[in-house]
Design an enzyme around this catalytic site. Structure first.
Site, PDB file in Angstrom:
ATOM      1  CD  GLU A  35      -3.321  -2.869   7.400  1.00 41.31           C
ATOM      2  OE1 GLU A  35      -2.186  -3.051   6.969  1.00 41.31           O
ATOM      3  OE2 GLU A  35      -3.980  -1.848   7.192  1.00 41.31           O
ATOM      4  CG  ASN A  56      -1.712   1.242   1.423  1.00 38.32           C
ATOM      5  OD1 ASN A  56      -1.836   2.042   0.502  1.00 38.32           O
ATOM      6  ND2 ASN A  56      -2.276   1.426   2.609  1.00 38.32           N
ATOM      7  CD1 TRP A  57       3.316   1.267  -3.137  1.00 35.81           C
ATOM      8  CD2 TRP A  57       3.102   2.574  -4.942  1.00 35.81           C
ATOM      9  NE1 TRP A  57       3.945   0.642  -4.181  1.00 35.81           N
ATOM     10  CE2 TRP A  57       3.829   1.423  -5.307  1.00 35.81           C
ATOM     11  CE3 TRP A  57       2.843   3.533  -5.927  1.00 35.81           C
ATOM     12  CZ2 TRP A  57       4.297   1.223  -6.602  1.00 35.81           C
ATOM     13  CZ3 TRP A  57       3.301   3.331  -7.218  1.00 35.81           C
ATOM     14  CH2 TRP A  57       4.027   2.187  -7.546  1.00 35.81           C
ATOM     15  CE  LYS A  58       0.129   3.420   4.905  1.00 37.35           C
ATOM     16  NZ  LYS A  58       0.005   3.594   6.337  1.00 37.35           N
ATOM     17  N   GLY A  68       2.834  -1.243   4.382  1.00 37.94           N
ATOM     18  CA  GLY A  68       2.773   0.193   4.124  1.00 37.94           C
ATOM     19  C   GLY A  68       4.163   0.735   3.850  1.00 37.94           C
ATOM     20  N   GLY A  69       4.779   1.337   4.875  1.00 38.00           N
ATOM     21  CA  GLY A  69       6.075   2.001   4.724  1.00 38.00           C
ATOM     22  C   GLY A  69       7.114   1.193   3.959  1.00 38.00           C
ATOM     23  N   GLY A  72       2.656   1.707  11.071  1.00 34.32           N
ATOM     24  CA  GLY A  72       3.634   2.801  11.021  1.00 34.32           C
ATOM     25  C   GLY A  72       4.356   3.047  12.339  1.00 34.32           C
ATOM     26  CB  SER A  83       5.491  -2.347  12.100  1.00 32.40           C
ATOM     27  OG  SER A  83       5.053  -1.038  12.442  1.00 32.40           O
ATOM     28  CD  GLU A 130      -2.995   5.446   6.847  1.00 29.40           C
ATOM     29  OE1 GLU A 130      -3.008   5.537   5.610  1.00 29.40           O
ATOM     30  OE2 GLU A 130      -2.021   4.963   7.474  1.00 29.40           O
ATOM     31  CG  HIS A 168      -5.710   1.714   5.344  1.00 30.33           C
ATOM     32  ND1 HIS A 168      -5.278   2.654   6.259  1.00 30.33           N
ATOM     33  CD2 HIS A 168      -4.666   0.871   5.146  1.00 30.33           C
ATOM     34  CE1 HIS A 168      -4.017   2.395   6.575  1.00 30.33           C
ATOM     35  NE2 HIS A 168      -3.626   1.314   5.925  1.00 30.33           N
TER      36      HIS A 168
END
Ligand code: PEP
Length: 266
Positions: free
Chosen positions: A178, A16-18, A245-246, A184, A224, A110, A108
């Site tokens: 998640e 997921n590049w966000k 993610g990151g 993150g 993470s 977010e 998600h």
């Protein structure tokens, strides 16, 4: 080779590049990622890998993947609950389907947190994705506060039940567990924690969509994930991959996560 969660399900590593990488950057990134995976002799039949770029990148990514016949999959990060019409700024499932989008992330944390997306809205988004032949990647997970008040699985289980309310008859879904506190933060859940919740989530899928669908449904862990912890999650019987993610923005790291079978002993 590390043993893998289940023979029934092809593990799935989703990046997921966000809100990162514009369409030009996405082209360079996908080319380099495809090359890294090719260089590592990645077998996509054994581990599926997909990227989830921002909407404005999707056409570029689709064109590249199709022109170069790459085995990498791609998905969107969200979809409108509406089919079409006066919904300024929204993107219809039909538009995603026209770009060969295979997956869409729905719910998600977010989106739930910053856009106040409710379980009801998410159930509609899931239904419209399924209607259009796009596989929803349904995200559920508890906050640190939920964890303290209700334990680990109560909130994700309730969220999944609500999310599947309009999904009767669905045969192809992906669920991503998640924990919000792990996203993150650098503090991943333990493989045991992920397994415990994943097991409960599979029971919810069985209850609503039947045993056969539950057996075939990939349940991912997200929060993470890195190349140094991925193998521990994939050794668990109910964890079938990761939503990353990151670390999905670092080509070498994401390629290494996708190659989790090589991380024996990590
Ligand atoms: C995510 O946002 O879905 C996620 C899992 O992020 P990270 O891997 O950075 O924790």
């Amino acid at each position: 080779m590390a043993s893998v969660s289940s023979d029934k399900r092809v593990p799935f590593i989703a990046g997921n590049w966000k809100m990162n990488l514009d369409h030009l950057q996405s082209i360079a990134f996908v080319q380099k990622l495809a090359w890294s995976l090719k260089d590592a002799n990645h077998d996509f039949a054994k581990t599926e890998v997909a990227v989830f770029p921002p909407f404005t990148d999707l056409r570029s990514v689709q064109t590249l993947i199709s022109a170069d016949k790459l085995e990498l999959g791609f998905g969107a990060q969200d979809v409108s609950a509406h089919a079409s019409g006066a919904y300024t700024g929204e993107i219809a499932a039909q538009f995603l389907k026209a770009l060969d989008v295979r997956y869409v992330i729905i719910g998600h944390s977010e989106r739930r947190q910053y856009h106040n997306e409710t379980d009801e809205l998410l159930a509609q988004k899931i239904a419209i994705a399924i209607e259009n032949g796009i596989v929803p990647v349904i995200c559920v997970g508890e906050t640190a506060e939920d964890l303290e008040l209700h334990g680990q699985s109560a909130v994700p289980v309730a969220q999944l039940r609500a999310a599947l309310a309009l999904a009767g008859g669905a045969t192809n879904i992906v669920v991503a567990y998640e924990p919000v506190w792990a996203i993150g933060s650098g503090q991943a859940a333990t493989p045991e924690q992920a397994e415990q919740v994943a097991e409960q989530l599979r029971l919810v899928v069985a209850e609503i969509l039947g045993d056969e669908v539950a057996d075939a449904t990939r349940i991912l862990y997200g929060g993470s994930v890195k190349s140094t912890n991925i193998a521990g999650f994939l050794r668990k019987p109910n964890v079938d991959g990761a939503l990353v993610g990151g670390a999905s923005l670092d080509i070498a790291e994401f390629a290494s996560i996708s190659q989790f079978r090589k991380h024996v002993g990590t």
